[in-house]
Design an enzyme around this catalytic site. Structure first.
Site, PDB file in Angstrom:
ATOM      1  N   HIS A  76       0.837  -1.192   0.000  1.00 35.79           N
ATOM      2  CA  HIS A  76       0.000   0.000   0.000  1.00 35.79           C
ATOM      3  C   HIS A  76       0.873   1.242   0.000  1.00 35.79           C
ATOM      4  O   HIS A  76       2.088   1.169   0.233  1.00 35.79           O
ATOM      5  CB  HIS A  76      -0.904   0.012   1.241  1.00 35.79           C
ATOM      6  CG  HIS A  76      -0.138   0.260   2.496  1.00 35.79           C
ATOM      7  ND1 HIS A  76       0.522  -0.736   3.168  1.00 35.79           N
ATOM      8  CD2 HIS A  76       0.102   1.410   3.191  1.00 35.79           C
ATOM      9  CE1 HIS A  76       1.135  -0.222   4.229  1.00 35.79           C
ATOM     10  NE2 HIS A  76       0.897   1.076   4.263  1.00 35.79           N
ATOM     11  N   HIS A 164       5.695   6.175  -0.558  1.00 34.22           N
ATOM     12  CA  HIS A 164       6.386   4.943  -0.927  1.00 34.22           C
ATOM     13  C   HIS A 164       5.497   3.728  -0.681  1.00 34.22           C
ATOM     14  O   HIS A 164       4.501   3.797   0.042  1.00 34.22           O
ATOM     15  CB  HIS A 164       7.679   4.799  -0.130  1.00 34.22           C
ATOM     16  CG  HIS A 164       7.452   4.651   1.341  1.00 34.22           C
ATOM     17  ND1 HIS A 164       7.207   5.725   2.176  1.00 34.22           N
ATOM     18  CD2 HIS A 164       7.402   3.551   2.131  1.00 34.22           C
ATOM     19  CE1 HIS A 164       7.022   5.298   3.412  1.00 34.22           C
ATOM     20  NE2 HIS A 164       7.133   3.973   3.405  1.00 34.22           N
TER      21      HIS A 164
END
Length: 221
Positions: A76, A164
């Site tokens: 995620h 990220h």
């Protein structure tokens, strides 16, 4: 920094005594209290077969530096920190999120820069792929999520976030072992992987919110 708790971490309704050995050595970012629901807003990333092949290559190499690294079970990109909601706040919080996020369209990001992160209390270290394009759209999403958090007097996201996708983690602050030569070697693996430019171009189609053991989805237009 990454959230102290992530999707898949212990349910906030578990018994009050935490046993870190039950959770791979993970430690809560805040004390358990009955009625508090750990809540996190994020963009889910679907892992294709080629992505998992790249992950295995990276893990095999990185374990030469830190043998305890484990692959993330889900992938995620965070749009909020992990915050605490009282149970009766959950539905109003979700309603407000749905309203704020309704105008947003699907978009692409490229996540191709290997980075090393630790969580805020330095109890876990992560290897992630940082976003190199699509930053503007992510900041717009975070701005709307932050407005909802403000309504409930909850902490907003980091001022200068490093967006990220976390790939692997280990217990403790072992970032020094993964920086420098190891990091460069991991980046070389990513850059040299077949079709990496296409593989690491991610289309975001929906936003998720996890609150305790409840999941909510907000489709992008």
């Amino acid at each position: 920094p990454v959230p102290a708790d992530l999707p898949g971490d212990p349910d906030p309704r578990e018994a009050g005594t935490d046993d870190s050995s039950r959770h791979g050595g993970r430690v809560r970012g805040f004390p358990h209290e009955r009625g508090n629901w750990a809540t996190h807003v994020y963009l889910p990333c679907r892992a294709e077969e080629e992505f998992l092949e790249l992950l295995e290559l990276l893990l095999s190499h990185a374990r030469g530096y830190v043998s305890s690294l484990a692959a993330m079970e889900q992938f995620h990109l965070s749009l909020s920190q992990c915050v605490v909601l009282r149970y009766h706040w959950i539905q109003p919080f979700i309603r407000s999120l749905r309203e704020r996020l309704a105008p947003f369209h699907r978009f692409f990001c490229v996540a191709d820069q290997v980075k090393v992160y630790t969580n805020q209390n330095k109890t876990r270290t992560f290897i992630g792929l940082e976003v190199s394009s699509g930053h503007f759209q992510l900041l717009e999403l975070v701005s709307e999520v932050d407005r909802v958090l403000e309504e409930f007097d909850l902490p907003k996201f980091y001022k200068e976030p490093s967006f990220h996708i976390s790939l692997a983690w280990c217990v403790g602050d072992l970032s020094a072992r993964l920086q420098g030569q190891c990091l460069q070697e991991l980046q070389d693996i990513v850059d040299g992987f077949e079709d990496s430019a296409l593989l690491l171009r991610v289309q975001w189609e929906q936003i998720h919110c996890k609150s305790g053991n409840k999941y909510f989805s907000f489709p992008l237009r």
